[in-house]
Design a protein around this motif. Structure first.
Motif, PDB file in Angstrom:
ATOM      1  N   VAL A 736     -69.116  20.783 -39.873  1.00 26.99           N
ATOM      2  CA  VAL A 736     -70.380  21.063 -40.427  1.00 26.99           C
ATOM      3  C   VAL A 736     -71.326  19.432 -40.234  1.00 26.99           C
ATOM      4  CG1 VAL A 736     -71.392  20.820 -42.658  1.00 26.99           C
ATOM      5  CG2 VAL A 736     -70.430  21.834 -42.452  1.00 26.99           C
ATOM      6  N   GLU A 737     -71.542  20.183 -38.816  1.00 23.57           N
ATOM      7  CA  GLU A 737     -72.843  19.087 -38.075  1.00 23.57           C
ATOM      8  C   GLU A 737     -73.777  19.214 -39.247  1.00 23.57           C
ATOM      9  OE1 GLU A 737     -72.610  18.303 -33.546  1.00 23.57           O
ATOM     10  OE2 GLU A 737     -73.943  20.003 -33.957  1.00 23.57           O
ATOM     11  N   MET A 761     -79.606  10.867 -36.950  1.00 21.15           N
ATOM     12  CA  MET A 761     -78.288  10.229 -36.422  1.00 21.15           C
ATOM     13  C   MET A 761     -77.635  11.397 -37.118  1.00 21.15           C
ATOM     14  SD  MET A 761     -79.020   6.754 -39.310  1.00 21.15           S
ATOM     15  CE  MET A 761     -80.007   8.745 -40.790  1.00 21.15           C
ATOM     16  N   ARG A 762     -76.218  11.758 -36.202  1.00 23.37           N
ATOM     17  CA  ARG A 762     -75.152  12.520 -36.638  1.00 23.37           C
ATOM     18  C   ARG A 762     -74.442  12.643 -37.254  1.00 23.37           C
ATOM     19  NH1 ARG A 762     -71.081  14.052 -33.016  1.00 23.37           N
ATOM     20  NH2 ARG A 762     -70.542  16.219 -32.350  1.00 23.37           N
ATOM     21  N   VAL A 763     -73.949  13.974 -37.709  1.00 24.71           N
ATOM     22  CA  VAL A 763     -72.834  13.145 -39.015  1.00 24.71           C
ATOM     23  C   VAL A 763     -71.973  14.320 -39.023  1.00 24.71           C
ATOM     24  CG1 VAL A 763     -71.005  13.176 -41.148  1.00 24.71           C
ATOM     25  CG2 VAL A 763     -73.564  11.900 -40.315  1.00 24.71           C
ATOM     26  N   LEU A 764     -70.535  14.928 -38.012  1.00 18.78           N
ATOM     27  CA  LEU A 764     -69.501  16.043 -38.131  1.00 18.78           C
ATOM     28  C   LEU A 764     -68.321  15.721 -39.284  1.00 18.78           C
ATOM     29  CD1 LEU A 764     -68.567  18.097 -36.281  1.00 18.78           C
ATOM     30  CD2 LEU A 764     -67.745  16.967 -34.501  1.00 18.78           C
ATOM     31  N   LEU A 765     -68.069  16.780 -39.274  1.00 17.57           N
ATOM     32  CA  LEU A 765     -67.273  16.837 -40.210  1.00 17.57           C
ATOM     33  C   LEU A 765     -66.686  18.138 -40.115  1.00 17.57           C
ATOM     34  CD1 LEU A 765     -69.291  16.192 -44.474  1.00 17.57           C
ATOM     35  CD2 LEU A 765     -67.279  14.243 -42.648  1.00 17.57           C
ATOM     36  N   PRO A 802     -69.625  27.209 -51.327  1.00 18.70           N
ATOM     37  CA  PRO A 802     -69.027  26.509 -52.415  1.00 18.70           C
ATOM     38  C   PRO A 802     -68.368  24.814 -51.128  1.00 18.70           C
ATOM     39  CG  PRO A 802     -68.228  28.233 -52.707  1.00 18.70           C
ATOM     40  CD  PRO A 802     -68.905  28.349 -51.558  1.00 18.70           C
ATOM     41  N   GLN A 803     -67.553  24.818 -50.148  1.00 20.19           N
ATOM     42  CA  GLN A 803     -67.559  24.026 -49.617  1.00 20.19           C
ATOM     43  C   GLN A 803     -68.584  23.338 -48.270  1.00 20.19           C
ATOM     44  OE1 GLN A 803     -66.404  27.274 -49.666  1.00 20.19           O
ATOM     45  NE2 GLN A 803     -64.304  27.858 -48.917  1.00 20.19           N
ATOM     46  N   THR A 809     -72.989  16.716 -49.554  1.00 17.40           N
ATOM     47  CA  THR A 809     -73.087  15.691 -50.144  1.00 17.40           C
ATOM     48  C   THR A 809     -72.223  14.663 -50.104  1.00 17.40           C
ATOM     49  OG1 THR A 809     -72.853  17.288 -52.165  1.00 17.40           O
ATOM     50  CG2 THR A 809     -71.852  15.187 -52.790  1.00 17.40           C
ATOM     51  N   GLN A 810     -70.555  14.705 -49.178  1.00 19.79           N
ATOM     52  CA  GLN A 810     -69.996  13.877 -48.811  1.00 19.79           C
ATOM     53  C   GLN A 810     -70.615  12.704 -47.787  1.00 19.79           C
ATOM     54  OE1 GLN A 810     -65.731  15.375 -48.632  1.00 19.79           O
ATOM     55  NE2 GLN A 810     -65.665  13.766 -46.331  1.00 19.79           N
ATOM     56  N   ALA A 811     -71.147  13.590 -46.975  1.00 22.03           N
ATOM     57  CA  ALA A 811     -72.219  13.324 -45.773  1.00 22.03           C
ATOM     58  C   ALA A 811     -72.830  12.736 -46.265  1.00 22.03           C
ATOM     59  CB  ALA A 811     -72.298  14.217 -44.683  1.00 22.03           C
ATOM     60  N   TRP A 812     -73.743  12.128 -46.838  1.00 22.44           N
ATOM     61  CA  TRP A 812     -73.816  10.797 -47.054  1.00 22.44           C
ATOM     62  C   TRP A 812     -74.202   9.767 -46.805  1.00 22.44           C
ATOM     63  CZ3 TRP A 812     -79.822  11.179 -48.118  1.00 22.44           C
ATOM     64  CH2 TRP A 812     -80.350  12.661 -48.328  1.00 22.44           C
ATOM     65  N   GLN A 813     -72.699   9.694 -47.682  1.00 20.99           N
ATOM     66  CA  GLN A 813     -72.329   7.946 -47.313  1.00 20.99           C
ATOM     67  C   GLN A 813     -72.395   7.384 -45.650  1.00 20.99           C
ATOM     68  OE1 GLN A 813     -68.376   7.180 -48.676  1.00 20.99           O
ATOM     69  NE2 GLN A 813     -68.818   5.284 -48.156  1.00 20.99           N
TER      70      GLN A 813
END
Length: 888
Positions: A736-737, A761-765, A802-803, A809-813
């Protein structure tokens, strides 16, 4: 907020349509057998679906989410309860903090359907190239917002140092109040337009009033539109009367307004102007409004009511030093309260001139700056002369005396011979009336087969554009452009240097305006001025009178004064009512003597100190370098070509520098300034200068700004699914980018984006929730991705719903952590830069009384409000991309 698809539908539940997000939140009203009935309150539609194949996604708010009640108030979710399959939200109202219980059936029908999470969970995915285009737009927008020359990039004008120095010096001031007093031909209109465009684009100005002499209204409208892509509305008496029907204040119906100065004399409209809350006033030819007149009093009231004021005049002292002082009083009555003190100051400042000249010659810029800081009107008045700036062409007058009793026939025959003898040149001919233009056109075409373009007030702007294009074309153009007096206003033809004055105007300023069509900065050749006249004709007398004041050989700053003084004596000779030829010789001699006196007075009033203050080459060159660096023409062209292709706009290349842009039936949005039959555009400043009918696109242009706005604020490209074929990763591995946007929510006049622009701002999980942002380069990662069709994308999204929700939700931090670093950098920048500006203004005020206390206070308030805004930034999820690895 989450969206599920595994729950059993029940009456009272809220669901989203996966295929029609614009329907908003649907409410299940009936579940019967294999059919499902859903009512969509937002569109007042009832839909029935097959239960097994319903394209619906379950809608659910999570703790800490914000919900909207159907009655309009907002609440924050604290706990979610399930009663009979229906969610019941326990939370706290945003407005009063009271506890509330909200069954999901009471939620507002309208939800953030453009929100990336909503779209993603509903199976909506854009093409990969649209997602990439959105990311590019974010980069371009941030770069433009931070540019110190934003708003100075897009003028259809040469990058002239003196103009850009003035514009850059004035535009960023708090409520600037200045007198732009450059000599004729140095481009005061362009300076005012540059200042105005930067202030409008950066948010420093919103409502602008421009008051111009009645005869120049059209010229100003054309210049603003063609040079700066600014669409002003002309409010004359007729327009005001029409607008009065639908508005209490006619001037509140438009943001950008041009008025003829005669409108100031009409009490009803003037009363409305005073309370229309314009923030910027520009007054052209300010010296024409004489002190101690009713119109000057009206202007004084306007200057008191409007915060920012630009007065334009080429002859600040022509009405005497007292008139000049009166205009400075319009700008700052507290500073200029005593004429006697002002006279003494001016004499004292003259003593600094020799020292300043030496410092300028020796390149001692810092010492020169400190010296000029002492100068009384230095911050209020900018005055450049042609001799100081240089770069103007020579004027060569070529009179032709014709022997004939038929004035028109003699001149027309001479003209066709002139064109035959100079087949390689292009000529601009200007005469008084459109009737003469048409007669000449017919004569040249019918009797001699010479094609001409015509340009007069009876033509539409589009027709004039086509005529100008026909004339300018080096391949298919014509040798001559025939212009009427009014028809030539607002157009400059410095790409040619041959001017024919088929007849002469009555007023010296009209003559100067004609010559000024070709004699401008940028003219590469000596201007050849052809003046045909027949013996003892009206034009013969005018030619001799104008020659006495040197109107053909050089700019004529004294022409208006000479006209006021001598035009009554001149009239009998123009109408044939004279009785004594010697009287004309006396008139010519008196004109020549008076012209010398007036020129000497103006030259004595020329202030070398003022010139040095108005143009500092080193600082000007820094502005030009910044503009050239920020222009990035190739990058802009690539971006816009991609944007047009994605949004259904056709672009056909016409040559190496221009193309034809036109809408299609598939166009997805409306673009400002794009006519139904299309427009010709260019990204080249040089090409735009030579082809005025071609639209010049820059990062400042409304169409480019609209593209950046659409791709940063709308939902286009906000969700995407892409495939990766990396054999080094297991099949089915997915990522998830996310892109989060961070902005400051504050009033536009603070221009917060200069310190804290639109950050993306980029967040990659990965699918395990591990953050890979710093470890995986964005560009290298993107190059591995491939397009996936909509059917596959939707299937993958349904499978991973679901995932994906959990990872987002986890990427906000980590996004908040990035934001904190950016906020800290902005805080340091605000404190350093604005603190330095404050220190300079405090020091400057000790030496120069022209620095207003309100300017210092405004800078302090801006600093405080910006620092406060940093404490409450807006963080939002802007876009999301799901990447699934499927190696071949």
């Amino acid at each position: 907020m989450t969206i599920e698809s595994t729950e059993i539908p029940a009456v009272g539940q809220r669901w989203l349509s996966e295929t029609e997000l614009e329907q908003g939140l649907g409410l299940i009203t009936q579940v019967e057998g294999r059919l499902l009935s859903v009512f969509f309150p937002a569109t007042d539609e009832l839909r029935q679906y097959a239960l097994a194949q319903a394209p619906l996604a379950r809608y659910r708010l999570l703790p800490d989410d914000q919900g909207q009640h159907a009655e309009g108030w907002a609440f924050t979710v604290q706990q979610v309860e399930v009663r009979g399959g229906v969610y019941v939200y326990h939370g706290e109202r945003e407005d009063d903090g009271n506890a509330v219980v909200v069954p999901e059936a009471q939620l507002a029908a309208q939800v953030a359907t453009h929100h990336p999470l909503t779209r993603l969970m509903a199976g909506k995915a854009d093409r990969l190239d649209m997602y990439r285009l959105r990311q590019r737009a974010q980069v371009h927008l941030k770069r433009w917002q931070q540019s110190p020359v934003a708003g100075l990039l897009g003028a259809r004008a040469q990058l002239l140092p003196h103009q850009l120095y003035i514009a850059h010096s004035v535009a960023d001031r708090f409520q600037p109040r200045v007198l732009l007093a450059d000599e004729v031909g140095l481009g005061k209109t362009i300076e005012a337009g540059l200042i105005l465009q930067r202030r409008l684009l950066t948010g420093r100005a919103q409502r602008v009033l421009i008051a111009v002499p009645d005869a120049l209204c059209h010229q100003w409208l054309v210049e603003l539109r063609r040079r700066f892509a600014l669409a002003f509305s002309l409010f004359d008496s007729e327009r005001c009367a029409e607008a009065q029907i639908d508005s209490d204040n006619v001037f509140e119906t438009e943001q950008l307004v041009v008025i003829p100065q005669s409108l100031l004399d009409e009490a009803n409209w003037f009363a409305q102007l005073l309370v229309a809350e314009f923030d910027t006033l520009i007054v052209d030819e300010a010296h024409r409004i004489a002190p101690a007149t009713q119109r000057f009093s009206q202007l004084q009231q306007l200057c008191e009511a409007i915060a920012s004021v630009l007065l334009l005049t080429a002859t600040p002292e022509q009405a005497g030093l007292d008139g000049h002082f009166a205009r400075l009083q319009l700008l700052d009555p507290d500073r200029f309260h005593s004429f006697a003190e002002f006279q003494q100051e001016q004499q004292d400042y003259q003593q600094l001139t020799k020292l300043a000249t030496v410092l300028a010659r020796e390149g001692a810029h810092k010492l020169l700056d400190r010296l000029l800081d002492h100068y009384g009107t230095g911050r209020l008045m900018f005055r450049n002369s042609r001799s100081h700036i240089g770069g103007f062409p020579e004027r060569i007058c070529l009179p032709v005396e014709l022997q004939s009793s038929d004035d028109f026939a003699a001149k027309a025959q001479w003209l066709q011979q002139l064109l035959r003898e100079h087949k390689q040149d292009k000529f601009v001919l200007i005469c008084r009336s459109s009737l003469t233009v048409q007669e000449l056109y017919d004569y040249l075409r019918v009797q001699h087969g010479i094609h001409a373009a015509v340009f007069h007030e009876g033509m539409t702007l589009l027709e004039r554009d086509r005529a100008a294009e026909y004339f300018a074309s080096p391949e298919d153009g014509c040798p001559i452009l025939l212009c009427s007096e009014i028809g030539s206003e607002g157009r400059n033809f410095q790409f040619t240097h041959q001017l024919v004055l088929f007849d002469l105007p009555d007023h010296p300023e009209l003559l100067e305006q004609r010559i000024g069509r070709l004699d401008r900065l940028g003219q590469r050749h000596a201007v050849q001025i052809h003046v045909p006249y027949t013996i003892d004709s009206r034009d013969a007398y005018l030619f001799e009178w104008y020659s006495a004041m040197q109107a053909f050989s050089a700019p004529n700053p004294v022409g208006a004064m000479l006209y006021d003084e001598f035009h009554q004596q001149l009239q009998p000779f123009l109408t044939g009512d004279y009785h004594d030829e010697l009287g004309f010789a006396e008139l010519v001699a008196a004109t020549e003597e008076r012209a010398q006196q007036l020129r000497a007075r103006i030259e004595q009033g020329r202030d070398r100190l003022q010139e040095l203050n108005a143009f500092r080459p080193q600082a000007a060159q820094a502005v030009i370098t910044a503009i050239q660096s920020a222009a990035q023409t190739d990058e802009l062209q690539d971006f816009m070509l991609e944007f047009w292709a994605r949004f259904g706009v056709d672009y056909d290349e016409l040559n190496a520098h221009s193309g034809w842009l036109r809408p299609t039936e598939q166009m997805r949005i409306q673009l400002p300034g794009l006519a139904e039959d299309g427009i010709t555009v260019t990204f080249s400043r040089d090409y735009a200068l030579d082809h005025e009918q071609v639209e010049f696109l820059s990062w400042d242009h409304p169409q480019v700004q609209h593209a950046l706005e659409v791709l940063s604020q709308d939902s286009f490209g906000s969700t995407s699914v892409a495939l990766m074929q990396n054999k080094g990763l297991a099949a089915g591995t997915w990522f998830v980018e996310l892109t989060f946007s961070s902005q400051l929510v504050t009033s536009s006049d603070l221009v917060a984006h200069e310190f804290y622009p639109h950050h993306a701002m980029r967040v990659l999980l990965d699918s395990q929730g591990r953050e890979l942002t710093a470890r995986v380069n964005a560009s290298a990662f993107d190059k591995q991705l491939q397009f996936i069709d909509k059917k596959q994308a939707r299937a993958l999204l349904q499978q991973l719903r679901p995932q994906i929700q959990q990872l987002i939700t986890q990427a906000w931090q980590p996004a908040q952590q990035q934001q904190q670093q950016l906020l800290a950098q902005a805080q340091a920048k605000i404190s350093a830069e604005l603190g330095q500006q404050l220190q300079r203004l405090h020091e400057l005020k000790q030496r120069n009384p022209a620095v207003r206390e309100s300017e210092i206070e405004a800078l302090q308030v801006r600093q405080q409000r910006l620092l406060s805004a940093l404490e409450q930034p807006q963080l939002q999820l802007d876009s999301a991309r799901i990447i699934v690895n499927m190696p071949q």
